[in-house]
Design a protein around this motif. Structure first.
Motif, mmCIF file in Angstrom:
data_model
loop_
_atom_site.group_PDB
_atom_site.id
_atom_site.type_symbol
_atom_site.label_atom_id
_atom_site.label_comp_id
_atom_site.label_asym_id
_atom_site.label_seq_id
_atom_site.Cartn_x
_atom_site.Cartn_y
_atom_site.Cartn_z
ATOM 1 N N ILE A 1 72.223 5.166 46.343
ATOM 2 C CA ILE A 1 72.050 4.030 47.242
ATOM 3 C C ILE A 1 71.312 2.931 46.490
ATOM 4 C CG2 ILE A 1 69.853 4.863 48.164
ATOM 5 C CD1 ILE A 1 70.683 3.768 50.893
ATOM 6 N N ALA A 2 71.634 1.690 46.802
ATOM 7 C CA ALA A 2 70.947 0.554 46.187
ATOM 8 C C ALA A 2 70.347 -0.312 47.279
ATOM 9 C CB ALA A 2 71.903 -0.261 45.327
ATOM 10 N N PHE A 3 69.043 -0.518 47.221
ATOM 11 C CA PHE A 3 68.405 -1.500 48.087
ATOM 12 C C PHE A 3 68.411 -2.824 47.340
ATOM 13 C CE2 PHE A 3 64.776 -4.169 49.000
ATOM 14 C CZ PHE A 3 64.870 -4.311 50.379
ATOM 15 N N VAL A 4 68.923 -3.870 47.981
ATOM 16 C CA VAL A 4 69.015 -5.183 47.359
ATOM 17 C C VAL A 4 68.219 -6.182 48.193
ATOM 18 C CG1 VAL A 4 70.553 -7.015 46.568
ATOM 19 C CG2 VAL A 4 71.310 -4.624 46.476
ATOM 20 N N GLY A 5 67.163 -6.736 47.613
ATOM 21 C CA GLY A 5 66.374 -7.758 48.289
ATOM 22 C C GLY A 5 66.836 -9.136 47.854
ATOM 23 N N THR A 6 67.101 -10.025 48.808
ATOM 24 C CA THR A 6 67.577 -11.370 48.496
ATOM 25 C C THR A 6 66.694 -12.418 49.168
ATOM 26 O OG1 THR A 6 69.102 -11.328 50.374
ATOM 27 C CG2 THR A 6 69.976 -10.602 48.252
ATOM 28 N N THR A 7 66.797 -13.642 48.699
ATOM 29 C CA THR A 7 66.031 -14.753 49.275
ATOM 30 C C THR A 7 66.709 -15.234 50.545
ATOM 31 O OG1 THR A 7 65.325 -15.460 47.076
ATOM 32 C CG2 THR A 7 65.109 -17.064 48.861
ATOM 33 N N ARG A 8 66.017 -15.132 51.678
ATOM 34 C CA ARG A 8 66.588 -15.616 52.926
ATOM 35 C C ARG A 8 66.144 -17.059 53.178
ATOM 36 N NH1 ARG A 8 63.088 -11.390 55.590
ATOM 37 N NH2 ARG A 8 61.110 -12.402 56.051
ATOM 38 N N GLU A 9 66.979 -17.788 53.891
ATOM 39 C CA GLU A 9 66.731 -19.218 54.079
ATOM 40 C C GLU A 9 65.697 -19.495 55.163
ATOM 41 O OE1 GLU A 9 69.277 -23.369 54.640
ATOM 42 O OE2 GLU A 9 70.228 -21.433 55.026
ATOM 43 N N TRP A 10 65.708 -18.703 56.240
ATOM 44 C CA TRP A 10 64.829 -18.989 57.369
ATOM 45 C C TRP A 10 63.883 -17.817 57.621
ATOM 46 C CZ3 TRP A 10 64.659 -23.732 59.604
ATOM 47 C CH2 TRP A 10 65.729 -24.590 59.363
ATOM 48 N N THR A 11 62.596 -18.095 57.780
ATOM 49 C CA THR A 11 61.589 -17.100 58.125
ATOM 50 C C THR A 11 60.694 -17.671 59.214
ATOM 51 O OG1 THR A 11 61.582 -16.213 55.868
ATOM 52 C CG2 THR A 11 59.709 -15.663 57.281
ATOM 53 N N GLN A 12 60.760 -17.074 60.383
ATOM 54 C CA GLN A 12 59.941 -17.508 61.526
ATOM 55 C C GLN A 12 60.053 -19.014 61.755
ATOM 56 O OE1 GLN A 12 56.030 -15.961 60.615
ATOM 57 N NE2 GLN A 12 56.592 -13.888 61.249
ATOM 58 N N GLY A 13 61.295 -19.493 61.719
ATOM 59 C CA GLY A 13 61.566 -20.888 62.024
ATOM 60 C C GLY A 13 61.295 -21.866 60.896
ATOM 61 N N THR B 1 69.569 -12.425 44.380
ATOM 62 C CA THR B 1 68.875 -11.143 44.395
ATOM 63 C C THR B 1 67.528 -11.238 43.692
ATOM 64 O OG1 THR B 1 70.965 -9.935 44.430
ATOM 65 C CG2 THR B 1 69.018 -8.728 43.670
ATOM 66 N N SER B 2 66.488 -10.753 44.365
ATOM 67 C CA SER B 2 65.157 -10.734 43.763
ATOM 68 C C SER B 2 64.785 -9.341 43.259
ATOM 69 C CB SER B 2 64.107 -11.203 44.766
ATOM 70 O OG SER B 2 64.131 -10.408 45.937
ATOM 71 N N VAL B 3 65.324 -8.305 43.882
ATOM 72 C CA VAL B 3 65.009 -6.941 43.444
ATOM 73 C C VAL B 3 66.153 -6.009 43.801
ATOM 74 C CG1 VAL B 3 63.783 -6.401 45.608
ATOM 75 C CG2 VAL B 3 63.297 -5.060 43.551
ATOM 76 N N VAL B 4 66.409 -5.060 42.914
ATOM 77 C CA VAL B 4 67.339 -3.963 43.183
ATOM 78 C C VAL B 4 66.626 -2.658 42.886
ATOM 79 C CG1 VAL B 4 69.479 -2.800 42.530
ATOM 80 C CG2 VAL B 4 69.426 -5.294 42.696
ATOM 81 N N ILE B 5 66.597 -1.788 43.879
ATOM 82 C CA ILE B 5 66.059 -0.437 43.705
ATOM 83 C C ILE B 5 67.211 0.540 43.894
ATOM 84 C CG2 ILE B 5 64.463 1.314 44.566
ATOM 85 C CD1 ILE B 5 62.659 -0.914 45.537
ATOM 86 N N ALA B 6 67.566 1.226 42.834
ATOM 87 C CA ALA B 6 68.671 2.192 42.877
ATOM 88 C C ALA B 6 68.107 3.606 42.908
ATOM 89 C CB ALA B 6 69.583 2.014 41.675
ATOM 90 N N ILE B 7 68.639 4.415 43.807
ATOM 91 C CA ILE B 7 68.189 5.799 43.982
ATOM 92 C C ILE B 7 69.409 6.716 43.968
ATOM 93 C CG2 ILE B 7 67.023 7.447 45.516
ATOM 94 C CD1 ILE B 7 65.113 5.340 44.559
ATOM 95 N N SER B 8 69.272 7.856 43.321
ATOM 96 C CA SER B 8 70.300 8.897 43.437
ATOM 97 C C SER B 8 69.623 10.235 43.651
ATOM 98 C CB SER B 8 71.203 8.950 42.206
ATOM 99 O OG SER B 8 70.546 9.539 41.105
ATOM 100 N N SER B 9 70.337 11.128 44.333
ATOM 101 C CA SER B 9 69.769 12.426 44.692
ATOM 102 C C SER B 9 70.913 13.408 44.907
ATOM 103 C CB SER B 9 68.939 12.276 45.973
ATOM 104 O OG SER B 9 68.297 13.485 46.305
ATOM 105 N N PRO B 10 70.626 14.700 44.843
ATOM 106 C CA PRO B 10 71.687 15.672 45.123
ATOM 107 C C PRO B 10 72.261 15.530 46.530
ATOM 108 C CG PRO B 10 69.877 16.737 43.979
ATOM 109 C CD PRO B 10 69.403 15.359 44.352
ATOM 110 N N HIS B 11 71.415 15.084 47.504
ATOM 111 C CA HIS B 11 71.856 15.001 48.902
ATOM 112 C C HIS B 11 71.450 13.668 49.519
ATOM 113 C CE1 HIS B 11 72.805 19.262 48.576
ATOM 114 N NE2 HIS B 11 71.576 19.461 48.108
ATOM 115 N N ARG B 12 72.215 13.218 50.525
ATOM 116 C CA ARG B 12 72.027 11.870 51.054
ATOM 117 C C ARG B 12 70.720 11.693 51.829
ATOM 118 N NH1 ARG B 12 76.116 14.101 54.201
ATOM 119 N NH2 ARG B 12 75.706 14.217 56.453
ATOM 120 N N ALA B 13 70.239 12.729 52.500
ATOM 121 C CA ALA B 13 69.023 12.578 53.306
ATOM 122 C C ALA B 13 67.838 12.165 52.438
ATOM 123 C CB ALA B 13 68.718 13.873 54.051
#
Length: 252
Positions: free
Chosen positions: A127-139, A188-200
């Motif tokens: 699985i890859a978590f991808v953090g990106t720059t969003r345009e709007w934060t709390q208005g 994209t500001s950050v990518v965290i990639a994880i792998s494991s024998p099982h999905r949980a």
């Protein structure tokens, strides 16, 4: 004999003091972190609020209030962590596979490239978590983000996250790449990639890794708006990188 102490500054601290490093002189060669911060506050009483909540790093590790530091140590004062190595170069190709797992870069990040580092025959989930720059934060409309890091310590802390994942979910692999410098909207500001024998365990480890990154890795984020800017620190209550990660609601 008078000893000279050099303390490096980052992000909002550097802007607030108007310098990249503070230099103070004392009669002591060694002192506790608490004593050093008292000297800093005495030298800069108008900055007592930010100095009181900042952490000291000694030789790329967080230092406790009662830890002994030396004037010859590499010292840095760290503002609250925000949560994002130098630019990519030929040196990256010479690094060991382990060193290439945890990287900082001024170049755009390719998710597939980070994910490929953790896909191995014995693992059935990734699985890859991808953090990106969003345009709007709390208005409020964000124009872009700017990231800064205490680079050698940031890489060390990212590796620590990988070690913690291995302890909690044996066999899990982790790779983290974080941007530095300007990151535009939807980039994209950050990518965290994880792998494991099982999905949980893969899902659980991914969530743990991003929350832990925000907690302990010395990377700071500056939000640039249409009418101003602000360095953003840790947004999960009182910041203490030595406090174990606890479950909490999602951030805004």
């Amino acid at each position: 004999m008078i000893k000279q102490w050099k303390i490096d500054l980052f992000a909002g601290l550097s802007e607030r003091f108007g310098v990249r490093s503070l230099i103070i002189e004392t009669a002591e060669q060694n002192m506790t972190v608490a004593e050093l911060k008292k000297h800093l506050i005495a030298s800069y009483p108008e900055q007592v609020d930010i100095l009181s909540i900042s952490f000291l790093a000694c030789n790329h590790a967080y230092a406790q209030a009662d830890s002994i530091v030396n004037a010859t140590d590499e010292l840095a004062l760290l503002p609250p962590v925000s949560g994002g190595q130098a630019e990519h170069s030929n040196e990256d190709e010479q690094k060991s596979p382990l060193e290439q797992l945890y990287m900082l870069t001024n170049e755009k990040i390719t998710t597939e490239e980070v994910l490929a580092k953790v896909i191995v025959p014995g693992h059935g989930a990734s699985i890859a978590f991808v953090g990106t720059t969003r345009e709007w934060t709390q208005g409020q409309r964000t124009i872009r983000l700017e990231y800064e890091a205490y680079e050698p310590m940031a890489v060390k802390m990212m590796k620590q996250i990988g070690d913690e994942l291995e302890q909690q979910w044996p066999g899990t692999l982790c790779a983290i790449t974080h941007r530095l410098g300007i990151v535009d909207i939807a980039e994209t500001s950050v990518v965290i990639a994880i792998s494991s024998p099982h999905r949980a365990s893969c899902y659980d480890a991914s969530r743990y890794a991003i929350e832990r990154l925000k907690q302990i890795v010395p990377i700071w984020k500056k939000e640039i708006w249409e009418d101003g800017s602000e360095w953003k620190g840790h947004q999960r209550g009182p910041w203490n990188p030595d406090t174990p990660l606890a479950n909490s609601p999602d951030e805004a």
